[in-house]
Design an enzyme around this catalytic site. Structure first.
Site, PDB file in Angstrom:
ATOM      1  N   GLU A   1       0.832  -1.211   0.000  1.00  0.00           N
ATOM      2  CA  GLU A   1       0.000   0.000   0.000  1.00  0.00           C
ATOM      3  C   GLU A   1       0.863   1.257   0.000  1.00  0.00           C
ATOM      4  OE1 GLU A   1      -2.575  -1.066  -1.051  1.00  0.00           O
ATOM      5  OE2 GLU A   1      -4.173  -0.835   0.421  1.00  0.00           O
TER       6      GLU A   1
ATOM      7  N   THR B   1      -5.233   6.802  -5.718  1.00  0.00           N
ATOM      8  CA  THR B   1      -5.335   7.048  -4.276  1.00  0.00           C
ATOM      9  C   THR B   1      -4.370   8.159  -3.854  1.00  0.00           C
ATOM     10  OG1 THR B   1      -5.980   4.767  -3.879  1.00  0.00           O
ATOM     11  CG2 THR B   1      -5.106   5.953  -1.996  1.00  0.00           C
TER      12      THR B   1
HETATM   13  N1  HSE Z   1      -8.203   4.886   3.430  1.00  0.00           N
HETATM   14  C1  HSE Z   1      -7.651   4.927   2.123  1.00  0.00           C
HETATM   15  C2  HSE Z   1      -7.990   6.264   1.480  1.00  0.00           C
HETATM   16  C3  HSE Z   1      -8.247   3.818   1.307  1.00  0.00           C
HETATM   17  O1  HSE Z   1      -9.158   6.637   1.543  1.00  0.00           O
HETATM   18  O2  HSE Z   1      -7.112   6.936   0.958  1.00  0.00           O
HETATM   19  C4  HSE Z   1      -7.749   3.736  -0.103  1.00  0.00           C
HETATM   20  O3  HSE Z   1      -8.392   2.646  -0.730  1.00  0.00           O
END
Ligand code: HSE
Length: 306
Positions: free
Chosen positions: A128, A181
């Site tokens: 991630e 993201t």
């Molecule tokens: N919590 C993360 C965001 C999840 O909202 O950036 C990304 O899938």
């Protein structure tokens, strides 16, 4: 065992009021991966289908997560990984998390399970970090644990599995635009007001209580995001309309899935979830944006061998 084939579920992160701490695994959509134990040291991505993503180990989330596991292991050999993507990259339903967790879960199984699920979450978080610049755990934790999970704390990492009410169904629509993201995190404010905090943690507590007590009305009342949705929804064409038709059709709540552009709704029962799917589709058909739709039960098992 030398080889294992796994299903790696898609996940909805944030779930309106739980930015970076809450997530849930889905049943009906996920990637497939085949992982093989080999004598040659290191990790190689030997095949990647379904999406145009890097296959160099250091640039691939599965490769990076796998290297994090290898760094903590006394295993002398290596692994070869095939990734068959069914989840679109940048869709907001945990594409990178599925690949990262699939790699570490399968490698752990092939090594005789020396690592706990919590340790696997830490390794997968490195994937991630590569994908979004931040090692958030709200997609990888539900993919590994199954069901709903709460990241109670990041330091130290503390994951709390939360039960899933049996009649809870998710509808997810993915309008075919890509939102990275990393980009959708950059637009967020780094401070919130106390007034917004009070509203948000009231809803987060309410949602968790509703999931534990199978109180669908309480779940619905709590699916509100005062902090992130007002900012990010600007990136998603048709968001307000999808949300209003979903609520009119009987959804318990509706919000952005992860960092978007996918939009999720929760409903009580499959029929309601399918009606919500129809209503959501109409919105994008009218706007003229292609979409994918998933209607799914909660996946309480998480990653599994297939
Ligand atoms: N919590 C993360 C965001 C999840 O909202 O950036 C990304 O899938």
């Amino acid at each position: 065992m030398k080889e294992i084939r796994v299903f790696c579920p898609a996940t909805i992160a944030n779930i309106s009021c739980g930015f970076d701490v809450l997530g849930v695994a889905l049943q009906s959509v996920g990637d497939e991966m085949i992982i093989q134990k080999v004598a040659q040291k290191g990790i190689r991505i030997t095949k990647l289908t379904g999406q145009n993503l890097p296959t160099e180990t250091h640039l691939n989330v599965a490769g990076v997560a796998g290297l994090a596991l290898l760094a903590e292991s006394d295993y002398e050999g290596g692994f070869e990984i095939e990734i068959h993507k069914k989840i679109k990259a940048g869709s907001g339903i945990g594409s990178s998390a599925a690949s990262s967790t699939g790699a570490v879960w399968a490698m752990n199984a092939l090594l005789g399970s020396p690592f706990s699920k919590l340790q696997l979450v830490k390794f997968a978080m490195e994937g991630e970090r590569l994908a979004s610049g931040v090692a958030h755990a709200d997609n990888v934790a539900p993919a590994l644990f199954g069901g709903f999970t709460l990241v109670r704390s990041y330091a130290p990492l503390d994951i709390v599995p939360i039960p899933s009410p049996p009649q809870l169904w998710a509808t997810v629509i993915h309008p075919q635009i890509e939102v990275r993201t990393s980009d959708s995190r950059k637009i967020l404010k780094t401070n919130i007001t106390l007034a917004d905090g009070i509203k948000q943690w009231g809803n987060l507590g309410g949602l968790v209580a509703g999931l534990f007590t199978e109180d669908y009305d309480l779940i619905g009342r709590s699916l509100i995001d005062h902090i992130v949705e007002p900012i990010r929804s600007i990136l998603i064409p048709g968001f307000d309309k999808v949300k209003s038709v979903s609520m009119e059709t009987g959804a318990l709540g509706c919000g952005i899935s992860g960092s978007g552009p996918s939009i999720f709704a929760f409903s009580k029962g499959e029929e309601n979830a399918r009606n919500v799917a129809r209503a959501m589709k109409e919105v994008y058909t009218k706007i003229g944006i292609d979409y994918d739709v998933h209607v799914s039960k909660v996946n309480v098992e998480g990653i599994r061998e297939i």
